[in-house]
Design a protein around this motif. Structure first.
Motif, short mmCIF file in Angstrom:
data_model
loop_
_atom_site.label_atom_id
_atom_site.label_comp_id
_atom_site.label_asym_id
_atom_site.label_seq_id
_atom_site.Cartn_x
_atom_site.Cartn_y
_atom_site.Cartn_z
N MET A 159 63.48 46.47 8.35
CA MET A 159 62.87 47.58 7.62
C MET A 159 63.81 48.12 6.54
SD MET A 159 60.96 49.59 10.76
CE MET A 159 60.19 50.79 9.69
N LEU A 160 65.09 48.26 6.87
CA LEU A 160 66.06 48.79 5.90
C LEU A 160 66.25 47.84 4.72
CD1 LEU A 160 68.79 50.37 8.23
CD2 LEU A 160 67.30 51.58 6.62
N LEU A 161 66.46 46.55 5.03
CA LEU A 161 66.73 45.57 3.99
C LEU A 161 65.53 45.40 3.06
CD1 LEU A 161 68.70 42.86 6.01
CD2 LEU A 161 69.61 44.47 4.31
N THR A 162 64.33 45.31 3.64
CA THR A 162 63.15 45.13 2.79
C THR A 162 62.85 46.39 1.99
OG1 THR A 162 61.76 45.73 4.70
CG2 THR A 162 62.08 43.39 4.25
N HIS A 163 63.19 47.54 2.54
CA HIS A 163 62.92 48.80 1.83
C HIS A 163 63.82 48.96 0.60
CE1 HIS A 163 61.71 52.95 1.23
NE2 HIS A 163 62.99 53.27 1.12
N TYR B 213 55.87 42.94 -3.11
CA TYR B 213 56.99 42.02 -2.87
C TYR B 213 57.52 42.22 -1.45
CZ TYR B 213 61.37 39.52 -3.72
OH TYR B 213 62.42 38.65 -3.64
N ARG B 214 57.56 43.47 -1.01
CA ARG B 214 58.04 43.79 0.35
C ARG B 214 57.10 43.18 1.39
NH1 ARG B 214 58.02 49.03 -0.15
NH2 ARG B 214 60.03 49.02 -1.22
N ALA B 215 55.79 43.25 1.13
CA ALA B 215 54.81 42.68 2.06
C ALA B 215 54.96 41.16 2.15
CB ALA B 215 53.39 43.05 1.61
N ASN B 216 55.26 40.51 1.01
CA ASN B 216 55.46 39.06 1.03
C ASN B 216 56.66 38.67 1.89
OD1 ASN B 216 53.28 38.47 -0.62
ND2 ASN B 216 54.47 38.70 -2.50
#
Length: 268
Positions: free
Chosen positions: A113-117, A125-128
């Motif tokens: 969660m932290l890295l993708t955020h 892009y985050r969803a991908n």
């Protein structure tokens, strides 16, 4: 097309709910014996992590209410299983379970969660990125039943591979495959192809080895006779000390064939 996807998603919710309830006989057995015996907590910890990961993915995508509902229910049920397991498990198993919970559901999910955020530019892009993580994790989870398949073939027993669980997992994979396909969400569709294949394989093995438990029991009864033949051989070789050791083992109850159960992980 969207209405058809909703129908498959709704059916997927119903079947997946049945999948989540399928371990109830296992926990009833644990309750009656007041012991977890050889059962492991890995499937339930992994199931909780999978449900939490899919919820995070669903919040990043539009119109994913059906994913959120079933995985929220999954989180509640898997958490209940884990608490029940911890209550009856021995100290070592409790410690290992808590370690897995912290490693996967706190550290692992927190890092994702932290890295993708912070690294992803926008929600799309985050969803991908999260979708690919879900896809890879689901593929790994669907491969996990290979351990059970190997055990069934080796022991010729399906004692720790319940038919209902395999059946509902297969049905669930079909529903979620069509849901993902109709929504053009291949992160959902692709892993469920593998889930369907392994589900069918488990049901075929169940049909082949459903009466195999007697074979294992017969082998258990034959083991003391093998020990007796070893004692006779020892007598002929005049090794009294080793003979006494084997007799002591027989007095302690003989040798039992141990089956280490590894249940399939529940994935939606």
């Amino acid at each position: 097309m969207n209405h058809l996807a909703f129908v498959f998603g709704l059916l997927g919710n119903i079947v997946s709910f049945m999948v989540f309830l399928s371990p109830l006989p296992t926990f009833y057995k644990i309750y009656k014996k007041k012991s977890t015996e050889g059962f492991q907590s890995v499937p339930y910890v992994m199931g909780l992590f999978s449900a939490m990961l899919w919820i995070y993915y669903a919040f990043l995508k539009p119109d994913t209410t059906l994913l959120i509902t079933i995985n929220s229910v999954g989180c509640l049920i898997q958490s209940s299983y884990i608490c029940f397991y911890l209550f009856f498990a021995p100290k070592y198993a409790r410690v290992q379970t808590v370690k897995m919970l912290v490693l996967l559901n706190v550290v692992g999910l927190g890092l994702i969660m932290l890295l993708t955020h912070f690294l992803a530019k926008d929600d799309s892009y985050r969803a991908n990125i999260v979708g690919w993580i879900c896809l890879v994790f689901s593929l790994c989870v669907f491969v996990a039943p290979l351990c059970v398949v190997r055990q069934v073939i080796r022991t010729k027993s399906v004692e720790y591979m319940p038919f209902l669980l395999s059946f509902f997992l297969t049905l669930s994979a079909v529903m979620w495959f069509f849901y993902g396909l109709l929504r053009k969400d291949y992160n959902i569709a692709i892993p469920n192809v593998l889930g369907f294949i392994f589900g069918v394989l488990q049901m075929v093995l169940y049909a082949i080895y459903k009466n195999g438990k007697k074979v294992v029991q017969e082998k258990q009864h034959q083991l003391p006779e093998i020990l007796q033949s070893q004692i006779i051989a020892i007598e002929e070789q005049k090794l009294p000390e080793l003979k006494d050791q084997i007799i002591d083992v027989v007095k302690l109850g003989g040798i039992a064939v141990e089956i280490i159960p590894v249940l399939p992980v529940l994935v939606v």
